[in-house]
Design a protein around this motif. Structure first.
Motif, mmCIF file in Angstrom:
data_model
loop_
_atom_site.group_PDB
_atom_site.id
_atom_site.type_symbol
_atom_site.label_atom_id
_atom_site.label_comp_id
_atom_site.label_asym_id
_atom_site.label_seq_id
_atom_site.Cartn_x
_atom_site.Cartn_y
_atom_site.Cartn_z
ATOM 1 N N VAL A 1 5.735 11.290 -3.726
ATOM 2 C CA VAL A 1 6.116 11.858 -2.432
ATOM 3 C C VAL A 1 7.602 12.191 -2.382
ATOM 4 N N ASN A 2 7.935 13.068 -1.448
ATOM 5 C CA ASN A 2 9.323 13.484 -1.243
ATOM 6 C C ASN A 2 9.980 12.774 -0.078
ATOM 7 N N ILE A 3 9.174 12.355 0.915
ATOM 8 C CA ILE A 3 9.713 11.730 2.124
ATOM 9 C C ILE A 3 8.856 10.528 2.494
ATOM 10 N N LEU A 4 9.526 9.408 2.793
ATOM 11 C CA LEU A 4 8.843 8.210 3.286
ATOM 12 C C LEU A 4 9.415 7.863 4.655
ATOM 13 N N ILE A 5 8.507 7.823 5.674
ATOM 14 C CA ILE A 5 8.894 7.346 7.004
ATOM 15 C C ILE A 5 8.368 5.927 7.105
ATOM 16 N N VAL A 6 9.252 4.939 7.234
ATOM 17 C CA VAL A 6 8.829 3.550 7.073
ATOM 18 C C VAL A 6 9.406 2.640 8.160
ATOM 19 N N ASP A 7 8.528 1.766 8.660
ATOM 20 C CA ASP A 7 8.946 0.716 9.589
ATOM 21 C C ASP A 7 9.490 -0.448 8.752
ATOM 22 N N LEU A 8 10.606 -1.015 9.182
ATOM 23 C CA LEU A 8 11.192 -2.113 8.408
ATOM 24 C C LEU A 8 10.357 -3.379 8.469
ATOM 25 N N SER A 9 9.636 -3.587 9.586
ATOM 26 C CA SER A 9 8.867 -4.829 9.761
ATOM 27 C C SER A 9 7.398 -4.558 9.474
ATOM 28 N N MET A 10 6.985 -4.864 8.225
ATOM 29 C CA MET A 10 5.587 -4.684 7.836
ATOM 30 C C MET A 10 5.115 -5.906 7.059
ATOM 31 N N PRO A 11 3.800 -6.184 7.078
ATOM 32 C CA PRO A 11 3.273 -7.349 6.350
ATOM 33 C C PRO A 11 3.207 -7.096 4.838
ATOM 34 N N ILE A 12 2.958 -8.200 4.123
ATOM 35 C CA ILE A 12 2.781 -8.234 2.662
ATOM 36 C C ILE A 12 4.089 -7.870 1.927
ATOM 37 N N MET A 13 4.598 -6.671 2.154
ATOM 38 C CA MET A 13 5.887 -6.258 1.584
ATOM 39 C C MET A 13 6.682 -5.574 2.689
ATOM 40 N N GLU B 1 0.837 -1.207 0.000
ATOM 41 C CA GLU B 1 0.000 0.000 0.000
ATOM 42 C C GLU B 1 0.871 1.256 0.000
ATOM 43 N N ALA B 2 1.971 1.220 0.749
ATOM 44 C CA ALA B 2 2.869 2.374 0.830
ATOM 45 C C ALA B 2 3.500 2.678 -0.523
ATOM 46 N N LEU B 3 3.932 1.645 -1.264
ATOM 47 C CA LEU B 3 4.545 1.844 -2.579
ATOM 48 C C LEU B 3 3.551 2.460 -3.553
ATOM 49 N N GLU B 4 2.332 1.916 -3.560
ATOM 50 C CA GLU B 4 1.303 2.433 -4.458
ATOM 51 C C GLU B 4 1.000 3.902 -4.158
ATOM 52 N N LEU B 5 0.875 4.225 -2.862
ATOM 53 C CA LEU B 5 0.579 5.595 -2.452
ATOM 54 C C LEU B 5 1.734 6.543 -2.781
ATOM 55 N N ALA B 6 2.977 6.088 -2.565
ATOM 56 C CA ALA B 6 4.148 6.919 -2.822
ATOM 57 C C ALA B 6 4.267 7.275 -4.302
ATOM 58 N N LEU C 1 10.275 -2.649 0.007
ATOM 59 C CA LEU C 1 9.638 -1.380 -0.359
ATOM 60 C C LEU C 1 10.687 -0.336 -0.753
ATOM 61 N N ILE C 2 11.723 -0.212 0.085
ATOM 62 C CA ILE C 2 12.764 0.782 -0.200
ATOM 63 C C ILE C 2 13.466 0.476 -1.516
ATOM 64 N N SER C 3 13.759 -0.816 -1.760
ATOM 65 C CA SER C 3 14.442 -1.213 -2.987
ATOM 66 C C SER C 3 13.613 -0.843 -4.219
ATOM 67 N N LYS C 4 12.320 -1.116 -4.181
ATOM 68 C CA LYS C 4 11.440 -0.790 -5.311
ATOM 69 C C LYS C 4 11.302 0.722 -5.482
ATOM 70 N N LEU C 5 11.255 1.413 -4.346
ATOM 71 C CA LEU C 5 11.107 2.865 -4.402
ATOM 72 C C LEU C 5 12.351 3.518 -5.006
ATOM 73 N N ARG C 6 13.515 2.967 -4.697
ATOM 74 C CA ARG C 6 14.761 3.512 -5.257
ATOM 75 C C ARG C 6 14.768 3.413 -6.778
ATOM 76 N N ASP C 7 14.172 2.335 -7.320
ATOM 77 C CA ASP C 7 14.118 2.157 -8.775
ATOM 78 C C ASP C 7 13.101 3.086 -9.424
ATOM 79 N N GLN C 8 11.959 3.270 -8.756
ATOM 80 C CA GLN C 8 10.841 3.976 -9.391
ATOM 81 C C GLN C 8 10.686 5.430 -8.958
ATOM 82 N N LEU C 9 11.213 5.775 -7.786
ATOM 83 C CA LEU C 9 11.128 7.154 -7.312
ATOM 84 C C LEU C 9 12.443 7.500 -6.609
ATOM 85 N N PRO C 10 13.536 7.582 -7.370
ATOM 86 C CA PRO C 10 14.877 7.706 -6.773
ATOM 87 C C PRO C 10 15.093 8.976 -5.953
ATOM 88 N N GLY C 11 14.319 10.025 -6.200
ATOM 89 C CA GLY C 11 14.511 11.269 -5.462
ATOM 90 C C GLY C 11 13.869 11.297 -4.090
#
Length: 403
Positions: free
Chosen positions: A50-62, A40-45, A67-77
């Motif tokens: 978004v410019n800033i993501l505050i994220v817990d490392l331990s989350m369900p589903i993904m 859900e966080a990736l889809e929303l980002a 999440l961070i790895s996918k975000l780096r590829d698709q939203l590197p800034g």
């Protein structure tokens, strides 16, 4: 514009605590959404960019790392702040390798979070400013690229730049990274149609008019990949052309200036045959146009006929002399005296040069090339070519294809 923030944690109370403990407006930030799992966080980002993501490392589903790895590829800034516990510190180290911007240990301390967010905000401000500066510089470069090209090419023809500098400047100025295929010189007379150009203003207007003619002809009638024209130290117009070997360009410039400007100009284009550098090609073109300035009208016309009608097998010294109204003996003597080359020598050179272009740049047969270069038969073409080049045309093509 406020920086967009997403809070991603599977525990509602932590998300609510982060949201309510920070004065977001003061930091020039806005929370645009919350997510309870990584997917859900990736889809929303991505949707909110978004410019800033505050994220817990331990989350369900993904989980947070995925999440961070996918975000780096698709939203590197996007800036990433991770929330982690002491028992997950090794896990956090792996996240740091994914270039996260900072981390906060649980339980989240509002003061520490505010400090981290302030640092991230400063980073975003600096990056945004730098991006604006680069954008302005890029626009300024686009605005002045023609002038920068001209200045560089002026140094290039004078031999004042090294090979490394040439390669770097060609890339920077978005020009083909090789020698031009043609180098031309356009020289104008001090008077035309009996009228002298008395003032510098007249002179400059004349130059601009000629340059406009050059622009229109190259853009409308040539297959050129790129070109640039500028004035050399003596004030003559230099034309560099990439991607075209249109030897009739000079004649068309001459005709257009005569027709539209009522001005007689002298033009010489030198083809890059692969064994010279730019200063040599420039010098050769300048020498030729200066020699033409001393040519009689009928010798110049004879040379133009060779360049334009070399494919006509009927083009002979006698034919040209008859068309110009002089004897063939007189034309032969004056042509060599003024051009430095015999009529037959120049005609053979032009035909051989064009034959080489067709041999290495097309799949035409020897018979077809012979026809296009003004030879009555393939045998005559082959004999003439071998005499000039040192090998038959079919062997020349084979050697070229084999490198």
């Amino acid at each position: 514009m406020k920086w967009k923030v997403i809070i991603a944690d599977d525990e509602f109370i932590i998300r609510e605590g982060i949201r309510s403990s920070i004065d977001w407006d003061r930091l020039n930030m806005q929370v645009v959404g919350e997510a309870e799992d990584g997917e859900e966080a990736l889809e929303l980002a991505l949707r909110e960019q978004v410019n800033i993501l505050i994220v817990d490392l331990s989350m369900p589903i993904m989980d947070g790392l995925t999440l961070i790895s996918k975000l780096r590829d698709q939203l590197p800034g996007c800036k990433v702040i991770i929330i982690t516990g002491h028992d997950e510190f090794d896990y956090a180290k792996r996240a740091i390798k994914l270039s996260v911007d900072d981390y906060i240990l649980k339980p989240v301390n509002p003061g520490q979070l505010r400090e981290v967010l302030s640092g991230v905000s400063r980073k975003l401000d600096v990056e945004s400013t730098n991006e604006k500066i680069l954008d302005m510089a890029s626009k300024q470069l686009d605005k002045n690229v023609s002038l920068l090209r001209e200045r560089f090419c002026l140094e290039w023809i004078e031999g004042d730049v090294s090979e490394d500098e040439i390669a770097g400047q060609l890339a920077f100025l978005q020009m083909p990274e090789r020698l031009p295929d043609m180098v031309g010189i356009v020289r104008w007379p001090e008077q035309s149609k009996g009228k002298a150009f008395m003032s510098e203003k007249d002179r400059q207007l004349l130059l601009f008019a000629i340059e406009n003619v050059i622009d229109e002809l190259i853009e409308e009638t040539s297959d050129a990949e790129d070109y640039v024209h500028f004035r050399d130290q003596t004030g003559m117009i230099v034309v560099l052309v990439w991607g075209s070997e249109d030897t009739a360009m000079g004649a068309r410039i001459t005709e257009a200036c005569e027709k539209y400007l009522e001005l007689a100009v002298l033009v010489s284009f030198q083809l890059n045959e692969g064994n010279a550098n730019l200063p040599e090609l420039y010098t050769a073109a300048k020498t030729m146009v200066n020699r033409e300035a001393r040519m009689s009208d009928f010798v110049r016309k004879a040379r133009e006929m060779i360049e334009q009608r070399y494919s006509d097998p009927e083009l002979t010294l006698e034919y040209v002399a008859d068309e110009l109204g002089v004897s063939s003996v007189y034309l032969s003597r004056i042509f060599k005296q003024e051009s430095g080359q015999s009529f037959i020598g120049m005609l053979t050179h032009v035909r051989t040069t064009m034959a080489i272009r067709l041999l290495v740049g097309t799949k035409l047969t020897m018979h077809e090339i012979a026809e296009k270069t003004g030879y009555d038969s393939q045998h005559y073409f082959s004999t003439s070519f071998k005499k000039v080049v040192g090998m038959p045309p079919n062997l020349y093509r084979k050697s070229f294809l084999e490198g």
